[in-house]
Scaffold this motif. Structure first.
Motif, PDB file in Angstrom:
ATOM      1  N   ALA A  38      65.268  40.689 -29.596  1.00 26.77           N
ATOM      2  CA  ALA A  38      65.427  40.031 -30.888  1.00 26.77           C
ATOM      3  C   ALA A  38      66.902  39.705 -31.073  1.00 26.77           C
ATOM      4  CB  ALA A  38      64.951  40.936 -32.006  1.00 26.77           C
ATOM      5  N   LEU A  39      67.167  38.567 -31.684  1.00 26.04           N
ATOM      6  CA  LEU A  39      68.535  38.203 -31.998  1.00 26.04           C
ATOM      7  C   LEU A  39      68.972  39.091 -33.167  1.00 26.04           C
ATOM      8  CD1 LEU A  39      69.891  34.634 -32.078  1.00 26.04           C
ATOM      9  CD2 LEU A  39      70.651  36.328 -33.710  1.00 26.04           C
ATOM     10  N   GLU A  40      69.900  39.982 -32.892  1.00 27.30           N
ATOM     11  CA  GLU A  40      70.353  40.951 -33.890  1.00 27.30           C
ATOM     12  C   GLU A  40      71.357  40.337 -34.855  1.00 27.30           C
ATOM     13  OE1 GLU A  40      72.124  45.445 -33.862  1.00 27.30           O
ATOM     14  OE2 GLU A  40      72.854  44.073 -32.335  1.00 27.30           O
ATOM     15  N   LYS A  41      72.352  39.631 -34.296  1.00 26.41           N
ATOM     16  CA  LYS A  41      73.370  39.004 -35.137  1.00 26.41           C
ATOM     17  C   LYS A  41      74.151  37.980 -34.328  1.00 26.41           C
ATOM     18  CE  LYS A  41      76.932  42.480 -34.230  1.00 26.41           C
ATOM     19  NZ  LYS A  41      77.869  43.447 -34.790  1.00 26.41           N
ATOM     20  N   ILE A  42      74.887  37.163 -35.063  1.00 25.85           N
ATOM     21  CA  ILE A  42      75.828  36.211 -34.475  1.00 25.85           C
ATOM     22  C   ILE A  42      77.195  36.589 -35.013  1.00 25.85           C
ATOM     23  CG2 ILE A  42      76.537  33.795 -34.343  1.00 25.85           C
ATOM     24  CD1 ILE A  42      73.562  33.055 -34.801  1.00 25.85           C
ATOM     25  N   SER A  43      78.153  36.793 -34.113  1.00 30.48           N
ATOM     26  CA  SER A  43      79.500  37.151 -34.552  1.00 30.48           C
ATOM     27  C   SER A  43      80.510  36.146 -34.017  1.00 30.48           C
ATOM     28  CB  SER A  43      79.853  38.570 -34.089  1.00 30.48           C
ATOM     29  OG  SER A  43      79.897  38.636 -32.677  1.00 30.48           O
ATOM     30  N   ARG A  44      81.652  36.119 -34.666  1.00 26.71           N
ATOM     31  CA  ARG A  44      82.735  35.213 -34.282  1.00 26.71           C
ATOM     32  C   ARG A  44      84.046  35.997 -34.211  1.00 26.71           C
ATOM     33  NH1 ARG A  44      79.056  32.671 -37.026  1.00 26.71           N
ATOM     34  NH2 ARG A  44      78.551  30.500 -36.666  1.00 26.71           N
ATOM     35  N   ASN A  45      84.877  35.614 -33.225  1.00 22.72           N
ATOM     36  CA  ASN A  45      86.236  36.143 -33.148  1.00 22.72           C
ATOM     37  C   ASN A  45      87.114  35.091 -32.484  1.00 22.72           C
ATOM     38  OD1 ASN A  45      85.918  36.324 -30.341  1.00 22.72           O
ATOM     39  ND2 ASN A  45      85.392  38.493 -30.395  1.00 22.72           N
ATOM     40  N   GLU A  46      88.350  35.456 -32.169  1.00 21.63           N
ATOM     41  CA  GLU A  46      89.281  34.481 -31.593  1.00 21.63           C
ATOM     42  C   GLU A  46      88.816  33.940 -30.238  1.00 21.63           C
ATOM     43  OE1 GLU A  46      90.215  38.572 -30.416  1.00 21.63           O
ATOM     44  OE2 GLU A  46      90.162  37.661 -32.398  1.00 21.63           O
ATOM     45  N   ALA A  47      87.950  34.666 -29.550  1.00 23.02           N
ATOM     46  CA  ALA A  47      87.459  34.222 -28.241  1.00 23.02           C
ATOM     47  C   ALA A  47      86.282  33.258 -28.347  1.00 23.02           C
ATOM     48  CB  ALA A  47      87.064  35.422 -27.397  1.00 23.02           C
ATOM     49  N   GLY A  48      85.625  33.217 -29.505  1.00 21.26           N
ATOM     50  CA  GLY A  48      84.487  32.319 -29.655  1.00 21.26           C
ATOM     51  C   GLY A  48      83.356  32.947 -30.440  1.00 21.26           C
ATOM     52  N   VAL A  49      82.143  32.577 -30.095  1.00 19.64           N
ATOM     53  CA  VAL A  49      80.941  33.008 -30.806  1.00 19.64           C
ATOM     54  C   VAL A  49      80.101  33.858 -29.856  1.00 19.64           C
ATOM     55  CG1 VAL A  49      78.880  32.192 -32.015  1.00 19.64           C
ATOM     56  CG2 VAL A  49      80.982  30.861 -32.136  1.00 19.64           C
ATOM     57  N   ARG A  50      79.462  34.893 -30.409  1.00 16.48           N
ATOM     58  CA  ARG A  50      78.626  35.768 -29.584  1.00 16.48           C
ATOM     59  C   ARG A  50      77.279  35.964 -30.256  1.00 16.48           C
ATOM     60  NH1 ARG A  50      81.359  40.808 -27.231  1.00 16.48           N
ATOM     61  NH2 ARG A  50      82.035  39.168 -25.826  1.00 16.48           N
ATOM     62  N   ILE A  51      76.216  35.855 -29.450  1.00 17.76           N
ATOM     63  CA  ILE A  51      74.873  36.202 -29.880  1.00 17.76           C
ATOM     64  C   ILE A  51      74.579  37.595 -29.344  1.00 17.76           C
ATOM     65  CG2 ILE A  51      72.410  35.697 -29.641  1.00 17.76           C
ATOM     66  CD1 ILE A  51      73.092  32.752 -29.460  1.00 17.76           C
ATOM     67  N   HIS A  52      74.157  38.493 -30.241  1.00 17.86           N
ATOM     68  CA  HIS A  52      73.837  39.872 -29.887  1.00 17.86           C
ATOM     69  C   HIS A  52      72.322  40.049 -29.904  1.00 17.86           C
ATOM     70  CE1 HIS A  52      78.041  41.238 -30.699  1.00 17.86           C
ATOM     71  NE2 HIS A  52      78.008  40.174 -31.489  1.00 17.86           N
ATOM     72  N   TYR A  53      71.776  40.533 -28.798  1.00 23.85           N
ATOM     73  CA  TYR A  53      70.345  40.815 -28.689  1.00 23.85           C
ATOM     74  C   TYR A  53      70.120  42.319 -28.623  1.00 23.85           C
ATOM     75  CZ  TYR A  53      69.585  35.947 -27.214  1.00 23.85           C
ATOM     76  OH  TYR A  53      69.517  34.583 -27.141  1.00 23.85           O
ATOM     77  N   GLN A  54      68.984  42.761 -29.163  1.00 29.76           N
ATOM     78  CA  GLN A  54      68.527  44.144 -29.031  1.00 29.76           C
ATOM     79  C   GLN A  54      67.050  44.103 -28.667  1.00 29.76           C
ATOM     80  OE1 GLN A  54      70.095  47.002 -29.037  1.00 29.76           O
ATOM     81  NE2 GLN A  54      72.090  46.248 -29.719  1.00 29.76           N
ATOM     82  N   GLY A  55      66.616  45.073 -27.911  1.00 25.80           N
ATOM     83  CA  GLY A  55      65.203  45.169 -27.574  1.00 25.80           C
ATOM     84  C   GLY A  55      64.983  45.912 -26.274  1.00 25.80           C
ATOM     85  N   SER A  56      63.720  46.150 -25.988  1.00 23.83           N
ATOM     86  CA  SER A  56      63.384  46.961 -24.816  1.00 23.83           C
ATOM     87  C   SER A  56      63.708  46.277 -23.488  1.00 23.83           C
ATOM     88  CB  SER A  56      61.906  47.358 -24.858  1.00 23.83           C
ATOM     89  OG  SER A  56      61.077  46.215 -24.798  1.00 23.83           O
ATOM     90  N   ASP A  57      63.880  44.971 -23.477  1.00 21.29           N
ATOM     91  CA  ASP A  57      64.202  44.270 -22.224  1.00 21.29           C
ATOM     92  C   ASP A  57      65.698  44.036 -22.025  1.00 21.29           C
ATOM     93  OD1 ASP A  57      61.617  44.161 -21.328  1.00 21.29           O
ATOM     94  OD2 ASP A  57      61.218  42.153 -22.092  1.00 21.29           O
ATOM     95  N   ALA A  58      66.539  44.623 -22.858  1.00 22.56           N
ATOM     96  CA  ALA A  58      67.990  44.444 -22.700  1.00 22.56           C
ATOM     97  C   ALA A  58      68.448  44.890 -21.315  1.00 22.56           C
ATOM     98  CB  ALA A  58      68.747  45.202 -23.787  1.00 22.56           C
ATOM     99  N   GLY A  59      67.867  45.954 -20.811  1.00 24.09           N
ATOM    100  CA  GLY A  59      68.236  46.459 -19.492  1.00 24.09           C
ATOM    101  C   GLY A  59      67.959  45.476 -18.367  1.00 24.09           C
ATOM    102  N   LEU A  60      66.951  44.629 -18.540  1.00 22.76           N
ATOM    103  CA  LEU A  60      66.663  43.619 -17.518  1.00 22.76           C
ATOM    104  C   LEU A  60      67.817  42.624 -17.382  1.00 22.76           C
ATOM    105  CD1 LEU A  60      62.923  42.812 -18.319  1.00 22.76           C
ATOM    106  CD2 LEU A  60      63.817  44.169 -16.415  1.00 22.76           C
ATOM    107  N   LEU A  61      68.465  42.335 -18.482  1.00 19.82           N
ATOM    108  CA  LEU A  61      69.586  41.389 -18.447  1.00 19.82           C
ATOM    109  C   LEU A  61      70.885  42.039 -17.983  1.00 19.82           C
ATOM    110  CD1 LEU A  61      69.035  39.331 -21.714  1.00 19.82           C
ATOM    111  CD2 LEU A  61      68.507  38.653 -19.376  1.00 19.82           C
ATOM    112  N   THR A  62      71.016  43.348 -18.205  1.00 15.65           N
ATOM    113  CA  THR A  62      72.294  43.997 -17.905  1.00 15.65           C
ATOM    114  C   THR A  62      72.339  44.716 -16.561  1.00 15.65           C
ATOM    115  OG1 THR A  62      71.635  45.966 -19.159  1.00 15.65           O
ATOM    116  CG2 THR A  62      72.859  44.253 -20.343  1.00 15.65           C
ATOM    117  N   GLU A  63      71.202  44.817 -15.865  1.00 18.30           N
ATOM    118  CA  GLU A  63      71.252  45.474 -14.553  1.00 18.30           C
ATOM    119  C   GLU A  63      71.982  44.574 -13.561  1.00 18.30           C
ATOM    120  OE1 GLU A  63      66.798  44.237 -12.993  1.00 18.30           O
ATOM    121  OE2 GLU A  63      67.081  46.191 -13.905  1.00 18.30           O
TER     122      GLU A  63
END
Length: 108
Positions: A38-63
């Motif tokens: 699930a899209l948890e939040k959208i954040s912004r900083n000096e480097a740009g924009v970030r989409i944050h996801y949370q969920g049971s498949d997060a590990g599939l993307l980060t392995e």
């Protein structure tokens, strides 16, 4: 051939609100890939924009050094580049993996 409903990635061209565009694209990408995220939040900083996801498949993307997250990020940025409505550099994070890595790098 079995008909497949296409996933609509972006809102109509008359929609220019960045959060609306990013929310729709971010949600459509993980839905199209069948990921439990699930899209948890959208954040912004000096480097740009970030989409944050949370969920049971997060590990599939980060392995494997987050190769899946990097690939998805590349695709999302290419779609945004072709669309032309947003110019910000977009990064993706899943399960806080990127934030944790950045924090670790800052401590060294």
């Amino acid at each position: 051939m079995v008909p497949v409903d296409p996933v609509v990635l972006l809102p109509p061209k008359d929609v220019t609100d960045a959060d609306t565009i990013l929310t729709m694209l971010g949600a459509a990408m993980v839905k199209g890939l069948g990921l439990d995220l699930a899209l948890e939040k959208i954040s912004r900083n000096e480097a740009g924009v970030r989409i944050h996801y949370q969920g049971s498949d997060a590990g599939l993307l980060t392995e494997n050094e987050a190769q899946g997250l990097e690939a998805l990020q590349y695709l999302v940025n290419r779609i945004l580049q072709k669309d032309g409505r947003l110019e910000a550099k977009l990064t993706l994070d899943a399960g806080g993996w990127r934030e944790e890595n950045e924090r670790h790098l800052m401590e060294e």
